[in-house]
Design a protein around this motif. Structure first.
Motif, mmCIF file in Angstrom:
data_model
loop_
_atom_site.group_PDB
_atom_site.id
_atom_site.type_symbol
_atom_site.label_atom_id
_atom_site.label_comp_id
_atom_site.label_asym_id
_atom_site.label_seq_id
_atom_site.Cartn_x
_atom_site.Cartn_y
_atom_site.Cartn_z
ATOM 1 N N VAL A 169 32.437 45.774 36.181
ATOM 2 C CA VAL A 169 32.799 44.533 35.489
ATOM 3 C C VAL A 169 31.728 43.459 35.620
ATOM 4 C CG1 VAL A 169 35.269 44.992 35.680
ATOM 5 C CG2 VAL A 169 34.132 43.630 37.453
ATOM 6 N N THR A 170 30.796 43.602 36.589
ATOM 7 C CA THR A 170 29.706 42.625 36.732
ATOM 8 C C THR A 170 28.491 42.970 35.875
ATOM 9 O OG1 THR A 170 28.830 43.824 38.657
ATOM 10 C CG2 THR A 170 30.373 42.025 39.098
ATOM 11 N N LEU B 131 30.026 33.991 30.828
ATOM 12 C CA LEU B 131 31.125 34.930 31.038
ATOM 13 C C LEU B 131 32.376 34.179 31.488
ATOM 14 C CD1 LEU B 131 32.139 37.877 31.266
ATOM 15 C CD2 LEU B 131 31.323 37.863 33.632
ATOM 16 N N ALA B 132 32.201 33.255 32.435
ATOM 17 C CA ALA B 132 33.344 32.470 32.909
ATOM 18 C C ALA B 132 33.926 31.611 31.798
ATOM 19 C CB ALA B 132 32.922 31.609 34.095
ATOM 20 N N ASP B 133 33.067 30.973 31.005
ATOM 21 C CA ASP B 133 33.550 30.120 29.919
ATOM 22 C C ASP B 133 34.361 30.909 28.896
ATOM 23 O OD1 ASP B 133 32.407 27.894 31.028
ATOM 24 O OD2 ASP B 133 30.648 27.874 29.716
ATOM 25 N N MET B 134 33.952 32.160 28.663
ATOM 26 C CA MET B 134 34.659 32.984 27.696
ATOM 27 C C MET B 134 36.067 33.341 28.175
ATOM 28 S SD MET B 134 35.371 36.378 26.407
ATOM 29 C CE MET B 134 34.543 37.461 27.534
ATOM 30 N N LEU B 135 36.219 33.466 29.499
ATOM 31 C CA LEU B 135 37.488 33.932 30.044
ATOM 32 C C LEU B 135 38.398 32.817 30.545
ATOM 33 C CD1 LEU B 135 36.136 36.974 32.109
ATOM 34 C CD2 LEU B 135 37.546 37.109 30.053
ATOM 35 N N GLY C 199 53.983 45.017 28.558
ATOM 36 C CA GLY C 199 54.702 43.883 27.992
ATOM 37 C C GLY C 199 54.009 42.551 28.145
ATOM 38 N N THR C 200 52.875 42.530 28.810
ATOM 39 C CA THR C 200 52.121 41.273 28.956
ATOM 40 C C THR C 200 51.100 41.172 27.834
ATOM 41 O OG1 THR C 200 50.441 42.285 30.393
ATOM 42 C CG2 THR C 200 52.392 41.344 31.454
ATOM 43 N N CYS C 201 50.578 39.983 27.647
ATOM 44 C CA CYS C 201 49.557 39.802 26.615
ATOM 45 C C CYS C 201 48.268 39.305 27.258
ATOM 46 C CB CYS C 201 50.027 38.848 25.525
ATOM 47 S SG CYS C 201 50.127 37.139 26.035
ATOM 48 N N CYS C 202 47.187 39.526 26.540
ATOM 49 C CA CYS C 202 45.856 39.148 27.015
ATOM 50 C C CYS C 202 45.328 38.027 26.131
ATOM 51 C CB CYS C 202 44.948 40.385 26.946
ATOM 52 S SG CYS C 202 43.254 40.092 27.453
ATOM 53 N N PHE C 203 44.723 37.023 26.747
ATOM 54 C CA PHE C 203 44.164 35.899 25.995
ATOM 55 C C PHE C 203 42.666 36.070 25.741
ATOM 56 C CE2 PHE C 203 47.545 34.250 28.865
ATOM 57 C CZ PHE C 203 48.509 34.040 27.898
ATOM 58 N N ALA C 204 41.962 36.689 26.683
ATOM 59 C CA ALA C 204 40.524 36.939 26.538
ATOM 60 C C ALA C 204 40.160 38.077 27.483
ATOM 61 C CB ALA C 204 39.704 35.688 26.867
ATOM 62 N N GLN C 205 39.133 38.852 27.118
ATOM 63 C CA GLN C 205 38.767 39.976 27.964
ATOM 64 C C GLN C 205 37.280 40.313 27.819
ATOM 65 O OE1 GLN C 205 41.257 43.250 26.715
ATOM 66 N NE2 GLN C 205 40.317 43.415 24.699
ATOM 67 N N SER C 206 36.712 40.798 28.914
ATOM 68 C CA SER C 206 35.352 41.328 28.942
ATOM 69 C C SER C 206 35.457 42.773 29.398
ATOM 70 C CB SER C 206 34.475 40.529 29.910
ATOM 71 O OG SER C 206 33.238 41.179 30.127
ATOM 72 N N VAL C 207 34.993 43.701 28.567
ATOM 73 C CA VAL C 207 35.183 45.128 28.810
ATOM 74 C C VAL C 207 33.827 45.826 28.868
ATOM 75 C CG1 VAL C 207 36.241 47.265 27.952
ATOM 76 C CG2 VAL C 207 37.414 45.074 27.644
ATOM 77 N N VAL D 273 32.824 55.101 33.842
ATOM 78 C CA VAL D 273 33.867 54.153 34.258
ATOM 79 C C VAL D 273 34.126 53.157 33.134
ATOM 80 C CG1 VAL D 273 34.520 52.369 35.936
ATOM 81 C CG2 VAL D 273 33.197 54.353 36.696
ATOM 82 N N LEU D 274 35.389 52.846 32.920
ATOM 83 C CA LEU D 274 35.797 51.770 32.018
ATOM 84 C C LEU D 274 36.349 50.645 32.877
ATOM 85 C CD1 LEU D 274 36.439 50.758 29.081
ATOM 86 C CD2 LEU D 274 38.681 51.837 29.360
ATOM 87 N N GLY D 275 35.807 49.437 32.734
ATOM 88 C CA GLY D 275 36.255 48.306 33.533
ATOM 89 C C GLY D 275 36.498 47.090 32.665
ATOM 90 N N ALA D 276 37.400 46.226 33.108
ATOM 91 C CA ALA D 276 37.737 45.050 32.316
ATOM 92 C C ALA D 276 38.122 43.870 33.192
ATOM 93 C CB ALA D 276 38.891 45.363 31.359
ATOM 94 N N LEU D 277 37.759 42.688 32.724
ATOM 95 C CA LEU D 277 38.273 41.426 33.254
ATOM 96 C C LEU D 277 39.134 40.802 32.165
ATOM 97 C CD1 LEU D 277 35.079 39.897 34.925
ATOM 98 C CD2 LEU D 277 36.981 41.068 36.054
ATOM 99 N N CYS D 278 40.344 40.381 32.501
ATOM 100 C CA CYS D 278 41.279 39.874 31.497
ATOM 101 C C CYS D 278 41.922 38.567 31.958
ATOM 102 C CB CYS D 278 42.391 40.887 31.222
ATOM 103 S SG CYS D 278 41.848 42.508 30.702
ATOM 104 N N SER D 279 42.007 37.632 31.042
ATOM 105 C CA SER D 279 42.866 36.474 31.226
ATOM 106 C C SER D 279 44.224 36.886 30.685
ATOM 107 C CB SER D 279 42.305 35.272 30.470
ATOM 108 O OG SER D 279 43.161 34.164 30.591
ATOM 109 N N SER D 280 45.168 37.185 31.574
ATOM 110 C CA SER D 280 46.392 37.896 31.193
ATOM 111 C C SER D 280 47.640 37.118 31.557
ATOM 112 C CB SER D 280 46.405 39.261 31.890
ATOM 113 O OG SER D 280 47.670 39.872 31.794
ATOM 114 N N SER D 281 48.686 37.284 30.729
ATOM 115 C CA SER D 281 49.960 36.631 31.024
ATOM 116 C C SER D 281 50.646 37.246 32.247
ATOM 117 C CB SER D 281 50.891 36.715 29.809
ATOM 118 O OG SER D 281 51.232 38.059 29.517
ATOM 119 N N SER D 282 50.144 38.389 32.746
ATOM 120 C CA SER D 282 50.703 38.952 33.982
ATOM 121 C C SER D 282 50.513 37.986 35.144
ATOM 122 C CB SER D 282 50.043 40.298 34.300
ATOM 123 O OG SER D 282 48.663 40.153 34.564
#
Length: 572
Positions: A340-341, A356-360, A408-416, A507-516
């Motif tokens: 993810v880095t 990256l931080a501003d996007m998320l 059941g949660t939603c994602c607002f922004a993600q870096s994959v 590997v598949l990795g992600a950072l997500c701004s998530s409703s979880s």
């Protein structure tokens, strides 16, 4: 100097952070050391982002992590605090006193056989007391080759690993390791258990000034410092130390990115009541204070919950690990971290830490979740569109932030980031004229395949994606956690291969701004509000006031509200 790289300085704070960090640096080292053809173009990742060049007092060139590491007395085992590459002038200073000397010598830890083997393979101690390094990769080309036959290395066993330094195979600069001698790693007394204790460390002038000196040493030699990444234990007093360190960085280096990875060991047991309550308190205080002073904060854990109710650890279809072993948990989290880095470590067209931080983190969402598929399940006969289509509509990665089931949660922004796929697998290999199984099979590049897949999964989400050829390294001392069906390069086979150890994996990795995070942080606040503080006066005695707890509870609820999926404004 880093020759145009956007440098990052890493702060590694705590003992579990040491386990994750040791695996992380071992993986970086394994990527550096691979033999390459002189005509091969530079790799996709720029090691100069994380490493620095230097010279010993004897003129030998070195290439070491740009790292400040803090841990407690007794955590180094046989590793020397000053490392083995340099002889520090201060340490070499002659003793002026000519009178009688009395020497008090601590009992030495027995050296792990693996480290003995590593040192004999990488260098020798000459008669003048100088460490002669056989080869140190410099990131500027292939390492030197040798015709000498290298004996088969001694592998560290799980029983021989007591601390992270037992399997670290990377040489460190003398200014990297900074020990906190007022607290003990082992034993029941003198432990760094509470947030307030960690905060108070950097309120003491001797610790604060030493940290500032080390920061200045590394920062002043950077040409294009983009920021700091903090690997910090959340469950103990290092959460307080990490919060004060992030505050210091924010004050001293305004405008630089600060990305904090809050680390939590595997699942805990309800029988250890004080540890459970302290874990809850430290995590809550840590998340609130770290998010106030960081560009982005991401909890990382294989546990299922941040709160009081224990949940089983997460599972991976192609991994078998013991959640009670930090050497296993650290390896998995380091693999996710190494993926993810990627955006801010790219050689070509990197995304800075700040961007990256501003996007998320828009609309106050400074806490994000992480997830990873380790390894990404690629069958040799399949292309990327085939594999993604088989994943269906389910979340394609395992959650790694102790925020529960993401269904059941939603994602607002993600870096994959998806890494480790040969270019030939990026797009469909169907014969012209064959009906296309999905729109993904019509894409002409792997980048387009991945971007379209993410858009199909989350149509209204701000997404950034990267596709790399470079796999994640999994060579020893990375523990062998893999399914017997994996090939040497992590591909999924129908039958177990003969005598093949896995050396690298996709590997598949992600950072997500998530409703979880709304549920996870909200539940953490509920658990915190139910505590009877009179029973845990020892935590408050460590330097935390009752008003501080009320403020933390208020800020935690505010953070949780940022992730309410029904009321959030979606990105245009």
């Amino acid at each position: 100097m880093a020759g145009g790289a956007r440098e990052v300085l890493t702060l590694q704070l705590g003992h579990f952070a040491g386990f994750v960090g040791a695996h992380w640096w071992n993986q970086q080292d394994a990527a550096l050391c691979r033999p390459t053809d002189a005509k091969e173009p530079p790799g996709e990742l720029c090691p100069d982002v994380l490493y620095r060049t230097g010279r010993t007092l004897y003129g030998q060139e070195t290439y070491t992590p740009r790292l400040i590491l803090m841990d407690l007395k007794g955590s180094l085992s046989s590793l020397k605090q000053e490392g083995g590459l340099y002889r520090d002038k201060q340490l070499d200073a002659a003793i002026a006193w000519q009178g009688k000397l009395t020497t008090h010598k601590e009992e030495l830890y027995p050296k792990n056989p693996y480290l003995q083997d590593l040192l004999s393979a990488e260098g020798v101690l000459s008669s003048d007391g100088t460490w002669r390094v056989k080869s140190i990769p410099n990131g500027k080309g292939p390492p030197p080759f040798t015709n000498a036959r290298t004996p088969k290395p001694v592998m560290p066993t799980e029983g021989s690993i007591r601390v992270w330094s037992d399997f670290l195979r990377v040489h460190l600069h003398p200014r990297s390791i900074y020990m906190i001698h007022k607290y003990n790693h082992d034993g029941e007394a003198g432990r760094l258990e509470a947030f307030g204790q960690g905060e108070s460390i950097l309120k003491e002038p001797k610790y604060l000034e030493e940290l500032e000196d080390r920061l200045h040493f590394y920062v002043e030699e950077c040409d294009y410092l983009q920021g700091f990444q903090i690997l910090c234990d959340l469950h103990d007093g290092f959460s307080g130390l990490g919060a004060k360190a992030a505050e210091l960085l924010q004050d001293e280096y305004s405008g630089r990115g600060i990305i904090t990875w809050g680390l939590l060991p595997g699942p805990y047991r309800l029988g250890e009541l004080q540890k459970t309550i302290y874990r809850l308190l430290n995590t809550a205080f840590g998340l609130v204070h770290l998010s106030a002073h960081s560009s982005l904060v991401c909890p990382l854990s294989l546990g299922g919950s941040l709160g009081l109710r224990p949940e089983p650890p997460v599972s991976f279809p192609l991994l078998q690990y013991d959640a009670d072993l930090p050497v296993h948990c650290g390896a998995i989290l380091a693999t996710a971290l190494d993926t993810v880095t990627v955006p801010y470590r790219l050689r070509s067209s990197p995304v800075s830490m700040v961007h990256l931080a501003d996007m998320l983190n828009f609309s106050g969402k400074k806490v994000v979740t992480a997830g990873a598929t380790i390894p990404f399940p690629l069958v040799p006969s399949q292309s990327l569109p085939d594999t993604l289509m088989q994943l269906g509509q389910a979340t394609p990665w395992t959650p790694l932030s102790a925020c529960g089931d993401p269904s059941g949660t939603c994602c607002f922004a993600q870096s994959v980031v998806l890494r480790g796929l040969d270019r030939a697998r990026h797009t469909s290999q169907l014969t012209p004229g064959t009906p296309l199984p999905s729109p993904l099979h019509a894409c002409t590049t792997g980048e387009e395949v991945l971007a379209q897949y993410l858009q199909q999964q989350q149509p209204r989400v701000r997404s950034s994606s990267h596709l790399l050829l470079t796999p994640c390294k999994a060579v020893p001392p990375y523990p062998y956690l893999f399914s017997s069906r994996l090939s040497q390069h992590g591909l999924l086979l129908d039958a177990p291969p003969a005598r093949t150890a896995v050396e690298s994996i996709p590997v598949l990795g992600a950072l997500c701004s998530s409703s979880s995070l709304n549920r996870a942080l909200g539940d953490l606040a509920k658990d915190l509000s139910k505590l009877d503080l009179r029973r845990w006066a020892s935590f408050m005695d460590a330097g935390v006031e009752e008003d501080d707890l009320e403020e933390t509870l208020h800020e935690l609820r505010n953070l949780a509200q940022c992730y309410e999926s029904g009321n959030d404004r979606l990105v245009d």
